[in-house]
Design an enzyme around this catalytic site. Structure first.
Site, PDB file in Angstrom:
ATOM      1  N   TYR A 146      -4.333   0.245   4.387  1.00 45.15           N
ATOM      2  CA  TYR A 146      -3.009  -0.236   4.818  1.00 45.15           C
ATOM      3  C   TYR A 146      -2.973  -1.767   4.817  1.00 45.15           C
ATOM      4  O   TYR A 146      -2.047  -2.376   4.262  1.00 45.15           O
ATOM      5  CB  TYR A 146      -2.675   0.311   6.203  1.00 45.15           C
ATOM      6  CG  TYR A 146      -1.324  -0.155   6.710  1.00 45.15           C
ATOM      7  CD1 TYR A 146      -0.148   0.297   6.129  1.00 45.15           C
ATOM      8  CD2 TYR A 146      -1.218  -1.072   7.765  1.00 45.15           C
ATOM      9  CE1 TYR A 146       1.098  -0.132   6.575  1.00 45.15           C
ATOM     10  CE2 TYR A 146       0.019  -1.498   8.232  1.00 45.15           C
ATOM     11  CZ  TYR A 146       1.171  -1.033   7.629  1.00 45.15           C
ATOM     12  OH  TYR A 146       2.400  -1.472   8.069  1.00 45.15           O
ATOM     13  N   LYS A 150      -0.656  -4.381   2.442  1.00 45.41           N
ATOM     14  CA  LYS A 150       0.288  -5.357   2.983  1.00 45.41           C
ATOM     15  C   LYS A 150      -0.101  -6.793   2.603  1.00 45.41           C
ATOM     16  O   LYS A 150       0.765  -7.657   2.468  1.00 45.41           O
ATOM     17  CB  LYS A 150       0.410  -5.178   4.499  1.00 45.41           C
ATOM     18  CG  LYS A 150       1.014  -3.821   4.891  1.00 45.41           C
ATOM     19  CD  LYS A 150       2.393  -3.596   4.255  1.00 45.41           C
ATOM     20  CE  LYS A 150       3.077  -2.333   4.722  1.00 45.41           C
ATOM     21  NZ  LYS A 150       4.425  -2.136   4.159  1.00 45.41           N
TER      22      LYS A 150
HETATM   23  N1  NAP Z   1       6.324   0.351  12.862  1.00 41.03           N
HETATM   24  C1  NAP Z   1       5.460  -0.656  12.811  1.00 41.03           C
HETATM   25  O1  NAP Z   1       4.737  -0.941  13.779  1.00 41.03           O
HETATM   26  C2  NAP Z   1       5.392  -1.510  11.578  1.00 41.03           C
HETATM   27  C3  NAP Z   1       4.750  -2.749  11.684  1.00 41.03           C
HETATM   28  C4  NAP Z   1       4.653  -3.557  10.551  1.00 41.03           C
HETATM   29  C5  NAP Z   1       5.199  -3.124   9.366  1.00 41.03           C
HETATM   30  N2  NAP Z   1       5.808  -1.918   9.278  1.00 41.03           N
HETATM   31  C6  NAP Z   1       6.352  -1.497   7.986  1.00 41.03           C
HETATM   32  O2  NAP Z   1       7.719  -1.237   8.125  1.00 41.03           O
HETATM   33  C7  NAP Z   1       8.141  -0.344   7.098  1.00 41.03           C
HETATM   34  C8  NAP Z   1       8.996   0.740   7.694  1.00 41.03           C
HETATM   35  O3  NAP Z   1       8.207   1.522   8.571  1.00 41.03           O
HETATM   36  P1  NAP Z   1       8.738   2.097   9.963  1.00 41.03           P
HETATM   37  O4  NAP Z   1       7.923   1.499  11.021  1.00 41.03           O
HETATM   38  O5  NAP Z   1      10.213   2.005  10.020  1.00 41.03           O
HETATM   39  O6  NAP Z   1       8.221   3.612   9.821  1.00 41.03           O
HETATM   40  P2  NAP Z   1       9.000   4.998   9.688  1.00 41.03           P
HETATM   41  O7  NAP Z   1       9.957   5.165  10.803  1.00 41.03           O
HETATM   42  O8  NAP Z   1       7.908   6.015   9.525  1.00 41.03           O
HETATM   43  O9  NAP Z   1       9.826   4.852   8.328  1.00 41.03           O
HETATM   44  C9  NAP Z   1       9.181   4.883   7.072  1.00 41.03           C
HETATM   45  C10 NAP Z   1      10.232   5.041   5.991  1.00 41.03           C
HETATM   46  O10 NAP Z   1       9.552   5.047   4.707  1.00 41.03           O
HETATM   47  C11 NAP Z   1      10.005   6.167   3.962  1.00 41.03           C
HETATM   48  N3  NAP Z   1       8.982   6.687   3.074  1.00 41.03           N
HETATM   49  C12 NAP Z   1       7.688   6.973   3.368  1.00 41.03           C
HETATM   50  N4  NAP Z   1       7.083   7.519   2.295  1.00 41.03           N
HETATM   51  C13 NAP Z   1       8.015   7.574   1.304  1.00 41.03           C
HETATM   52  C14 NAP Z   1       8.007   8.049  -0.032  1.00 41.03           C
HETATM   53  N5  NAP Z   1       6.919   8.625  -0.582  1.00 41.03           N
HETATM   54  N6  NAP Z   1       9.145   7.952  -0.761  1.00 41.03           N
HETATM   55  C15 NAP Z   1      10.262   7.419  -0.216  1.00 41.03           C
HETATM   56  N7  NAP Z   1      10.337   6.948   1.031  1.00 41.03           N
HETATM   57  C16 NAP Z   1       9.224   7.034   1.794  1.00 41.03           C
HETATM   58  C17 NAP Z   1      10.363   7.219   5.017  1.00 41.03           C
HETATM   59  O11 NAP Z   1      11.350   8.125   4.517  1.00 41.03           O
HETATM   60  P3  NAP Z   1      11.111   9.669   4.150  1.00 41.03           P
HETATM   61  O12 NAP Z   1      10.030  10.196   5.013  1.00 41.03           O
HETATM   62  O13 NAP Z   1      12.459  10.277   4.374  1.00 41.03           O
HETATM   63  O14 NAP Z   1      10.763   9.652   2.697  1.00 41.03           O
HETATM   64  C18 NAP Z   1      10.990   6.356   6.110  1.00 41.03           C
HETATM   65  O15 NAP Z   1      12.346   6.138   5.845  1.00 41.03           O
HETATM   66  C19 NAP Z   1       6.852   0.159   6.429  1.00 41.03           C
HETATM   67  O16 NAP Z   1       6.664  -0.529   5.213  1.00 41.03           O
HETATM   68  C20 NAP Z   1       5.765  -0.212   7.425  1.00 41.03           C
HETATM   69  O17 NAP Z   1       4.521  -0.418   6.819  1.00 41.03           O
HETATM   70  C21 NAP Z   1       5.923  -1.107  10.373  1.00 41.03           C
END
Ligand code: NAP
Length: 252
Positions: A146, A150
Site C-alpha cells: 500500500y 501511494k
Molecule cells: N480512509 C483513509 O484513512 C485513507 C487515508 C489516506 C488515503 N486514502 C485513500 O483514499 C481513497 C478512497 O478511500 P476511502 O478511504 O474513501 O475508502 P472506501 O470507503 O473503502 O472507498 C474506496 C472506493 O474505491 C472503490 N474501489 C475499490 N476497488 C475498486 C475497483 N477494483 N474498481 C473500482 N473502484 C474500486 C470503491 O468502490 P467499489 O467497492 O464500489 O468498487 C470505493 O468507492 C483511496 O485511494 C485510499 O487509499 C484513504
C-alpha cells in the site's frame, strides 16, 4: 456546464467529493464497481450525474473507461479509488497485492495519461490524485505494498506538476495525502487506526479548497503535516522503525 469525474465515488472520500462538487454546480461522472450505490447517490444529487460501473483492476475496462471519458468534456478528474492491506509482506495475498497495484497505480496512471493531453490542449482543468500520508514516507512496514503504491502516486503527480509548470500550462495536478479518514477503508484493509480519523467530508472539502488554490501536495491535518516534515529531517532507518511501530498498532 463543467463536469467532474470521480473514481471510487460509491463510498467514503469519493462520495464526499461527489456531494461537494455537485453542490458547487458540477455535473458528475461517477465510477466504481457498485452500480446500485452509484445510482442511489446520483439520484440524490442536485446536478446531472452519469454513472459508469467499472472494475478498475481490469486493464481493458480502464482503457475502455478512458475512451468514454475522452468523449465527455471533463474539467476535473479525481483519481480516488483505492484500497490497502495490512500484514507482513510474505504473509499477505499476492492476488490482493496485484489488484491493489492495478487499482491504486495502473488505473490512475492510465486515466491521467489518457486525459492529460485533452486538458493540456484546452489549457485548463484539474487532476487530483488521491495518494495518502503513506505516500510521503520511505516505506510502510506491515503495509508495504500500500505505501509503495501511494509513493508512486505522489512521485508521478509531482513530476507531472513540474512538467505542467515548465510548459506554462494552466492545467493543475495535485496529490491528496491524508492520514486516517473514517471510511470503509479499514474494513477492506483489515486495520484499525492508531490515530483518530477525520471525517470523509472534511477531508474532501479541504482537498478541493487546496486543489483550487494550486497546492501540489495536500495534507489535511496538522499531525500529518508535522510527520511529513519529520520524514525530511530524521534518518531513514529511524523513520522506518517509527512507521513500523505505528503500523503494528493497526493490527485487529
Ligand atoms: N480512509 C483513509 O484513512 C485513507 C487515508 C489516506 C488515503 N486514502 C485513500 O483514499 C481513497 C478512497 O478511500 P476511502 O478511504 O474513501 O475508502 P472506501 O470507503 O473503502 O472507498 C474506496 C472506493 O474505491 C472503490 N474501489 C475499490 N476497488 C475498486 C475497483 N477494483 N474498481 C473500482 N473502484 C474500486 C470503491 O468502490 P467499489 O467497492 O464500489 O468498487 C470505493 O468507492 C483511496 O485511494 C485510499 O487509499 C484513504
Amino acid at each position: 456546464m463543467a463536469t467532474a469525474c470521480i473514481t471510487g465515488a460509491s463510498s467514503g472520500i469519493g462520495m464526499e467529493f461527489a456531494k461537494k462538487l455537485s453542490k458547487m454546480g458540477y455535473d458528475l461522472i461517477l465510477v466504481a464497481r457498485s452500480a446500485n450505490t452509484l445510482q442511489a447517490l446520483a439520484d440524490k444529487l442536485p446536478t446531472h450525474c452519469e454513472i459508469i460501473p467499472c472494475d478498475l483492476s481490469i486493464e481493458d475496462s480502464v482503457i475502455e473507461l478512458a475512451q468514454t471519458l475522452k468523449t465527455r468534456s471533463i474539467t476535473i478528474l479525481i483519481n480516488n479509488a483505492g484500497f490497502g492491506d495490512l500484514g507482513e509482506f510474505d504473509q499477505t495475498s499476492l492476488n490482493k497485492d496485484l489488484d491493489m497495484i492495478r487499482v491504486n497505480i495502473m488505473a490512475l496512471h492510465i486515466l491521467t495519461k489518457e486525459l492529460l493531453p485533452i486538458f493540456k490542449k484546452r489549457n485548463s482543468g484539474y487532476i487530483l490524485n488521491v495518494a495518502s500520508s503513506a505516500g510521503l514516507f520511505y516505506g510502510g512496514p506491515y503495509m508495504a505494498t500500500y505505501y509503495a503504491t501511494k509513493a508512486y502516486v505522489t512521485s508521478l503527480t509531482s513530476a507531472i506538476y513540474e512538467e505542467l509548470k515548465e510548459a506554462r500550462s494552466n492545467v493543475h495536478i495535485a496529490a491528496l495525502c491524508p492520514g486516517p479518514v473514517d471510511t470503509n477503508f479499514n474494513n477492506v484493509a483489515n486495520v484499525r487506526f492508531s490515530l483518530p480519523g477525520i471525517s470523509a467530508k472534511s477531508c474532501a472539502n479541504y482537498a478541493l479548497k487546496e486543489l483550487f488554490k494550486g497546492r501540489l501536495i495536500i495534507v489535511p491535518t496538522f499531525i500529518m503535516k508535522a510527520a511529513a516534515i519529520a520524514v525530511r529531517i530524521l534518518p531513514r532507518k529511524y523513520m522506518l522503525a517509527m512507521t513500523a511501530k505505528q503500523q503494528k498498532k493497526k493490527q485487529l
